[in-house]
Design an enzyme around this catalytic site. Structure first.
Site, short mmCIF file in Angstrom:
data_model
loop_
_atom_site.label_atom_id
_atom_site.label_comp_id
_atom_site.label_asym_id
_atom_site.label_seq_id
_atom_site.Cartn_x
_atom_site.Cartn_y
_atom_site.Cartn_z
N LYS A 123 0.81 -1.21 0.00
CA LYS A 123 0.00 0.00 0.00
C LYS A 123 0.85 1.27 0.00
O LYS A 123 0.51 2.27 -0.63
CB LYS A 123 -0.95 -0.01 1.19
CG LYS A 123 -2.08 -1.03 1.06
CD LYS A 123 -3.09 -0.89 2.19
CE LYS A 123 -4.25 -1.86 2.00
NZ LYS A 123 -5.27 -1.72 3.06
N LYS A 206 -9.39 -10.90 -9.36
CA LYS A 206 -10.40 -10.90 -8.32
C LYS A 206 -11.46 -9.84 -8.62
O LYS A 206 -11.15 -8.76 -9.11
CB LYS A 206 -9.74 -10.62 -6.96
CG LYS A 206 -10.62 -10.90 -5.76
CD LYS A 206 -9.83 -10.75 -4.48
CE LYS A 206 -10.70 -11.01 -3.26
NZ LYS A 206 -9.92 -10.87 -2.00
N LYS A 209 -14.31 -3.56 -6.74
CA LYS A 209 -15.03 -2.31 -7.01
C LYS A 209 -14.17 -1.33 -7.78
O LYS A 209 -14.70 -0.38 -8.39
CB LYS A 209 -15.48 -1.67 -5.69
CG LYS A 209 -14.38 -1.01 -4.89
CD LYS A 209 -14.89 -0.43 -3.60
CE LYS A 209 -13.81 0.34 -2.86
NZ LYS A 209 -13.66 1.72 -3.29
#
Length: 344
Positions: A123, A206, A209
């Protein structure tokens, strides 16, 4: 052991799980988490489900979007069958014990442990100097989320296994440091492979959104026509469906649709293939569309009803937080006593 501290001789079985309110719930969220959580209520073990809004702000969140996403996630839990009376359902920021215990765990965990966390590396990337301190300390807060309830079991996906290992390490180190057996060492509840829902446009990715194509996912806010259309247009291959699981090897799109059918129908993949083996997708897709609409449409309708009057959601979350504090209060009181802090 500190004076007045009661060391538990055995821990009451208790499940804790949290989901970040990131918005735009989809089929992967439902099959991978929400449906499982609803089903787990029949296990007889107390379940605590949390919208981890404090975790969400480790990266920038628009306040209006965060409020909406938190309520939408709560609506998703309830519409998927999580009963706020049978389980405890709340958002993290309403229970201050999470942050209080996280600070203590920040002082127990080691820098080297945190630096090894793969999610931190992923991240923060090459921009670590500009990443928030909260993002770096995220795993200590996750440990606090679990251990402040003396939770014994935690449902985990592949991306959270390392964080649960850290939680276990923190519990062990705390107990060793203070000579107590106060925090349990929680066990993982591993999710089954059928709950890993992939993109409808690419069976190797996967469902997410963040995918640019809305056709890649089934949103829990999609109406019946939209659900059916997306399944009809889902990527497949020209082969007929096999009668055995090994026939799905090297066929990611076919495997994904069969997995979705199995999960929605509470069947194993073997059972599904025994029924549909030899059929073409032109026949299987309408079957899957009908099943998906039957299972998901009631969820969509109930979520819309709840989001139409968020005061009901807010009441449920406030009551859940009150019940959560009834558990965390005594545990934090004893934690402070163990650490040696003076409390009035």
């Amino acid at each position: 052991m500190s004076e007045g501290v009661q060391t538990p001789s055995a821990f009451t079985p208790r499940v804790f799980s949290g989901i970040q309110p990131s918005g735009n719930l989809h089929l992967g969220n439902y099959l991978g988490a929400l449906k499982r959580f609803a089903d787990s209520q029949d296990s007889g073990i107390q379940s605590i489900f949390c919208m981890v809004d404090m975790h969400a702000i480790t990266v920038w969140q628009d306040p209006t979007d965060l409020r909406r996403a938190t309520r939408e996630l709560a609506a998703g839990f309830i519409a998927s069958g999580v009963d706020p009376e049978r389980s405890i359902l709340f958002n993290q920021s309403q229970v201050s014990s999470h942050a209080e215990l996280a600070w203590i765990f920040n002082c127990v965990a080691r820098m080297g442990w945190m630096k090894r966390m793969t999610q931190w590396k992923d991240k923060a990337g090459k921009n670590q100097e500009n990443a928030s301190l909260g993002l770096f300390a995220y795993p200590a807060l996750m440990a606090a989320d679990i251990l402040v309830y003396h939770a014994t079991h935690v449902p985990v996906g592949e991306d959270q296994k390392q964080h649960l290992e850290l939680t276990r390490d923190i519990a062990i180190k705390f107990n060793n440091d203070f000579g107590v057996e106060f925090f349990p060492v929680p066990e993982p509840v591993i999710e089954g492979s059928a709950t890993r829902v992939m993109s409808l446009r690419d069976g190797a990715k996967k469902m997410s959104k963040s995918d640019a194509s809305d056709a890649s996912r089934i949103n829990l806010t999609d109406d019946a026509d939209t659900i059916a259309r997306k399944i009809r247009k889902a990527k497949t291959d020209p082969e007929a469906l096999p009668s055995e699981v090994k026939g799905l090897e090297d066929r990611p799109e076919a495997r994904n649709l069969v997995n979705i059918y199995a999960a929605l129908n509470d069947q194993s993949v073997d059972q599904v293939l025994a029924d549909v083996g030899g059929r073409q997708f032109s026949e299987f897709k309408p079957m899957l569309a009908d099943l998906a609409v039957a299972q998901l449409s009631p969820i969509t309708v109930e979520m819309a009803r709840l989001m139409g009057d968020v005061s009901e959601i807010d009441r449920i979350l406030a009551r859940g937080a009150e019940r959560a504090r009834e558990i965390t209060g005594p545990i934090m009181k004893q934690t402070y006593e163990i650490v040696g802090m003076v409390r009035g």
